[in-house]
Design a protein around this motif. Structure first.
Motif, PDB file in Angstrom:
ATOM      1  N   VAL A 146       0.538  -1.424  -0.189  1.00  0.00           N
ATOM      2  CA  VAL A 146      -0.100  -0.005   0.222  1.00  0.00           C
ATOM      3  C   VAL A 146       0.660   1.110   0.047  1.00  0.00           C
ATOM      4  O   VAL A 146       1.822   0.878   0.546  1.00  0.00           O
ATOM      5  N   ALA A 147       0.422   2.236  -0.978  1.00  0.00           N
ATOM      6  CA  ALA A 147       1.120   3.433  -0.742  1.00  0.00           C
ATOM      7  C   ALA A 147       0.078   4.602  -0.159  1.00  0.00           C
ATOM      8  O   ALA A 147      -1.149   4.392  -0.596  1.00  0.00           O
TER       9      ALA A 147
ATOM     10  N   ARG B  55      -5.347   5.363  -0.484  1.00  0.00           N
ATOM     11  CA  ARG B  55      -3.919   4.732  -0.052  1.00  0.00           C
ATOM     12  C   ARG B  55      -4.542   4.034  -1.309  1.00  0.00           C
ATOM     13  O   ARG B  55      -5.577   3.639  -1.653  1.00  0.00           O
ATOM     14  N   VAL B  56      -3.703   3.609  -2.428  1.00  0.00           N
ATOM     15  CA  VAL B  56      -3.611   2.900  -3.365  1.00  0.00           C
ATOM     16  C   VAL B  56      -2.452   1.824  -3.277  1.00  0.00           C
ATOM     17  O   VAL B  56      -2.131   1.771  -2.078  1.00  0.00           O
ATOM     18  N   PRO B  57      -2.886   0.855  -4.126  1.00  0.00           N
ATOM     19  CA  PRO B  57      -1.729  -0.091  -4.244  1.00  0.00           C
ATOM     20  C   PRO B  57      -0.077   0.748  -4.641  1.00  0.00           C
ATOM     21  O   PRO B  57       0.001   1.468  -5.047  1.00  0.00           O
ATOM     22  N   ASP B  58       0.781  -0.112  -4.326  1.00  0.00           N
ATOM     23  CA  ASP B  58       2.276  -0.005  -4.485  1.00  0.00           C
ATOM     24  C   ASP B  58       2.586   0.172  -6.275  1.00  0.00           C
ATOM     25  O   ASP B  58       3.418   1.299  -6.238  1.00  0.00           O
TER      26      ASP B  58
ATOM     27  N   VAL C 126       2.291   4.452   9.486  1.00  0.00           N
ATOM     28  CA  VAL C 126       3.306   3.748   9.488  1.00  0.00           C
ATOM     29  C   VAL C 126       3.964   2.649   8.626  1.00  0.00           C
ATOM     30  O   VAL C 126       5.510   2.428   8.666  1.00  0.00           O
ATOM     31  N   ARG C 127       3.028   1.342   8.978  1.00  0.00           N
ATOM     32  CA  ARG C 127       3.528   0.656   8.148  1.00  0.00           C
ATOM     33  C   ARG C 127       3.366   0.441   6.305  1.00  0.00           C
ATOM     34  O   ARG C 127       3.530  -0.678   6.042  1.00  0.00           O
ATOM     35  N   ASN C 128       3.227   1.262   6.125  1.00  0.00           N
ATOM     36  CA  ASN C 128       2.792   2.133   4.392  1.00  0.00           C
ATOM     37  C   ASN C 128       3.941   2.381   4.520  1.00  0.00           C
ATOM     38  O   ASN C 128       4.428   3.607   5.063  1.00  0.00           O
TER      39      ASN C 128
ATOM     40  N   ILE D  43       9.496   4.820   4.403  1.00  0.00           N
ATOM     41  CA  ILE D  43       9.097   2.962   4.263  1.00  0.00           C
ATOM     42  C   ILE D  43       9.539   2.547   5.043  1.00  0.00           C
ATOM     43  O   ILE D  43      10.799   2.497   6.185  1.00  0.00           O
ATOM     44  N   PRO D  44       8.520   1.688   5.326  1.00  0.00           N
ATOM     45  CA  PRO D  44       8.705   0.637   6.009  1.00  0.00           C
ATOM     46  C   PRO D  44       9.685  -0.918   5.731  1.00  0.00           C
ATOM     47  O   PRO D  44      10.038  -0.757   4.721  1.00  0.00           O
ATOM     48  N   ARG D  45      10.690  -1.057   6.937  1.00  0.00           N
ATOM     49  CA  ARG D  45      11.797  -2.192   7.089  1.00  0.00           C
ATOM     50  C   ARG D  45      11.661  -2.566   8.010  1.00  0.00           C
ATOM     51  O   ARG D  45      11.076  -3.135   8.339  1.00  0.00           O
TER      52      ARG D  45
END
Length: 634
Positions: free
Chosen positions: A95-96, A112-115, A243-245, A259-261
């Motif tokens: 997700v972006a 929110r859209v597909p990354d 924060v997790r997207n 950017i989640p890591r």
């Protein structure tokens, strides 16, 4: 490659001179680009005593640096059998989320859209994993093949003997470097010795400040922007809900990307020039970033203003941080006499927020490695190496043009009541989705060349010659086990001939397939390129032939097809639904635009469609003309 600092190398007490060996390939730099090349050469069977990879760093990257793997790069990892570890250790981004200024003065969720907008892939997402872990995947697998990086090794001079560059057996590149040996019980002092190596080929994969590029006097063309960004890697304590997207945030205080890591970490990209602090970090004399003037806490303070009304606490420690100015440049050339090459950041620099740096770097050397391997094995003419610069420099120029637009949109002021000319969400989202095929790596298409022949495109209208072949679900004819077309496109350095045989249950089509096989092996008429090989085994060392029939699974007899058209019982496939009807198979001919008369698709060792041919004598002639341009049958 920048000179090592006093902290990066052991103290030297004694210097000795030592003659060095001859090397077929010397790779300078063991970052992602250099390791991809070394690993690919090892897997191709040419990484012997004659190939060496060196690096000035005593150890691999421990944290930070690049961290995003795009779908096309994940496909390459899968082709080498490395994707399982990548997915296990990395974080998937699906997700972006987009945030923009709110009327209250902070930021608010807009969309929110597909990354990853591309769906024609087995990896419709990004994977994030820090560069050191990516390097470890290569290093561990190389070690299993007996290949190690020589560290720390510092090159000092490089020369090319122009009188020898056209001699395929010559070693025209002279490289001198210093090798640092760490102290042992018997040798209490560190020792340095100099080696002089004569190499057939040298690859400079030594970063944005490439020593190889500078000593080969290859200029970088482009410009440096005024955009200044800070980067933080940390485990966050925050009330920010996405924060997790992956997040793109535009605020009146500047822009930010999240950017989640892996291991609960995130990466923050924070725009500093809008905060008024950015220029404080720039050295007036050199124009370069001076990190001694900054610190991670200062960057986090800017992030807090950008994220308002959401909060983020100061962590106990920062995993990694840096500051950079966005520069957009591409090298004027990628090789010198097709003997010395550069790859990765050595030949193109751009902003990191589109996630292209490490991906572009590894795909540079992936493109070069299979060509070098064939040249070293003597199966192709050296002219094949010219296509490396032709293909990858064009890609880099397209990347820079994209990055200029994307960086301007990302770093520009957001649209608001007070700034009607600012970047709107609709404008940014359109760019994000429009460039999706490019950023994913799936839309890269190479132009017509020695190894890209666009003739007969009409025979497979939905397969673009010059673009990577997409994955498709199929069945193995012998046991009806579901498989995927990409499972057959392993990176084994062979060209793949995908023979779409049509409905072989029809007697006329079955006869046509047999006649094609006879033509292919010079059994019916003279002139077939494939008949020039000394044996079937010699041909299969260069080509892997796979048959794909549109016959039904209930009637096909896989071993009734000509033996030349399949190298193993698992290489005869059926375009049909599986026994339980639970997979989306049975549509390959339709989705690729191939009709029932059949066709042949030639795929390069790197997965890109090279040529398409009819399933008849004219097709054999076309393939003969194509491959005879650069391959030498043996």
């Amino acid at each position: 490659m920048d000179p090592p600092t006093h902290r990066s190398l052991p103290r030297i007490h004694r210097i000795s001179a030592r003659p060095g060996p001859k090397e077929d390939v010397l790779i300078i730099g063991a970052g992602p680009a250099g390791l991809m090349c070394a690993f690919a050469l090892a897997r191709a069977g040419v990484f012997t005593e004659g190939v060496r990879i060196v690096d000035q760093r005593p150890n691999k990257v421990a944290a930070g640096q690049a961290d995003g793997i795009q779908p096309r790069t994940a496909e390459i990892f899968k082709s080498y059998g490395l994707s399982d570890r990548l997915l296990k250790e990395g974080t998937q981004l699906h997700v972006a989320a987009f945030y923009n200024p709110s009327k209250s003065g902070g930021i608010e969720l807009t969309d929110r859209v597909p990354d990853v907008t591309a769906t024609d892939t087995n990896f419709p997402f990004e994977v994030t994993l820090h560069q050191g872990a990516i390097e470890a995947i290569f290093l561990d697998n190389m070690r299993d093949m007996g290949v190690e990086v020589s560290r720390p090794v510092v090159p000092t001079s490089i020369e090319v003997d122009e009188d020898l560059v056209e001699d395929s057996d010559a070693y025209p590149v002279r490289v001198e470097y210093s090798v640092v040996l760490e102290r042992t019980d018997s040798e209490p002092e560190d020792e340095e010795h100099n080696e002089i190596v004569h190499a057939k080929y040298v690859l400079g994969a030594d970063g944005a400040h490439s020593w190889v590029r500078k000593h080969m006097r290859i200029a970088m063309e482009g410009e440096q922007t005024e955009y200044i960004w800070g980067v933080l890697d940390l485990v966050p304590s925050t009330n920010f809900p996405d924060v997790r997207n992956k997040c793109a945030i535009h605020s009146n205080n500047g822009s930010c990307m999240i950017i989640p890591r892996e291991d609960d970490k995130i990466r923050l990209y924070i725009q500093l020039d809008e905060s008024g602090l950015g220029k404080d970090f720039i050295d007036d004399a050199s124009g370069r970033v001076d990190k001694s003037r900054a610190g991670p806490e200062m960057i986090l303070d800017v992030a807090r203003k950008t994220l308002y009304p959401f909060s983020i606490e100061t962590p106990q420690s920062f995993d990694w941080w840096t500051i950079y100015i966005i520069g957009q440049r591409v090298a004027e050339r990628y090789s010198v006499h097709d003997r010395v090459f550069i790859a990765g950041d050595a030949c193109h620099t751009h902003s990191p927020k589109a996630g292209q740096g490490m991906n572009a770097s590894m795909q540079d050397s992936y493109n070069l490695a299979w060509k070098l391997a064939h040249v070293l094995k003597g199966t192709v003419d050296r002219t094949l190496l010219k296509t490396y610069e032709l293909e990858r420099r064009k890609y880099a120029q397209d990347l820079i043009n994209f990055d200029k637009k994307f960086a301007k949109l990302f770093s520009g002021k957001p649209h608001s009541e007070l700034n009607s000319n600012g970047v709107s969400h609709a404008e940014f989202l359109q760019a994000f989705q429009t460039f999706g095929g490019f950023t994913s790596g799936l839309g890269v298409r190479y132009d017509e060349s020695l190894i890209i022949n666009p003739k007969h495109q009409h025979l497979a209208q939905k397969v673009l010659i010059g673009q990577r072949l997409p994955p498709r679900p199929l069945l193995r004819a012998a046991d009806c086990r579901p498989t995927n077309l990409h499972d057959l496109l392993v990176s084994d350095n062979r060209f793949k001939l995908l023979v779409f045989t049509g409905d072989t249950h029809e007697p006329s089509q079955f006869t046509k397939v047999h006649e094609f096989a006879q033509e292919l092996m010079h059994m019916a008429s003279p002139g077939s390129f494939f008949a020039g090989f000394s044996s079937l085994e010699a041909m299969r060392a260069v080509f892997d032939i796979v048959s794909i029939s549109s016959e039904k699974k209930e009637t096909i007899v896989y071993n009734a097809l000509p033996r030349i058209l399949w190298s193993h019982w698992s290489k005869v496939l059926v375009d049909d639904i599986d026994m339980k009807g639970i997979t989306d198979s049975g549509k390959v001919y339709e989705s690729l635009g191939i009709d029932t008369t059949g066709a042949v698709i030639a795929v390069r060792p790197d997965g890109y469609v090279a040529a398409i041919a009819p399933l008849d004598a004219t097709g054999v002639a076309h393939l003969t003309d194509y491959f005879a341009n650069f391959i030498k049958p043996c």
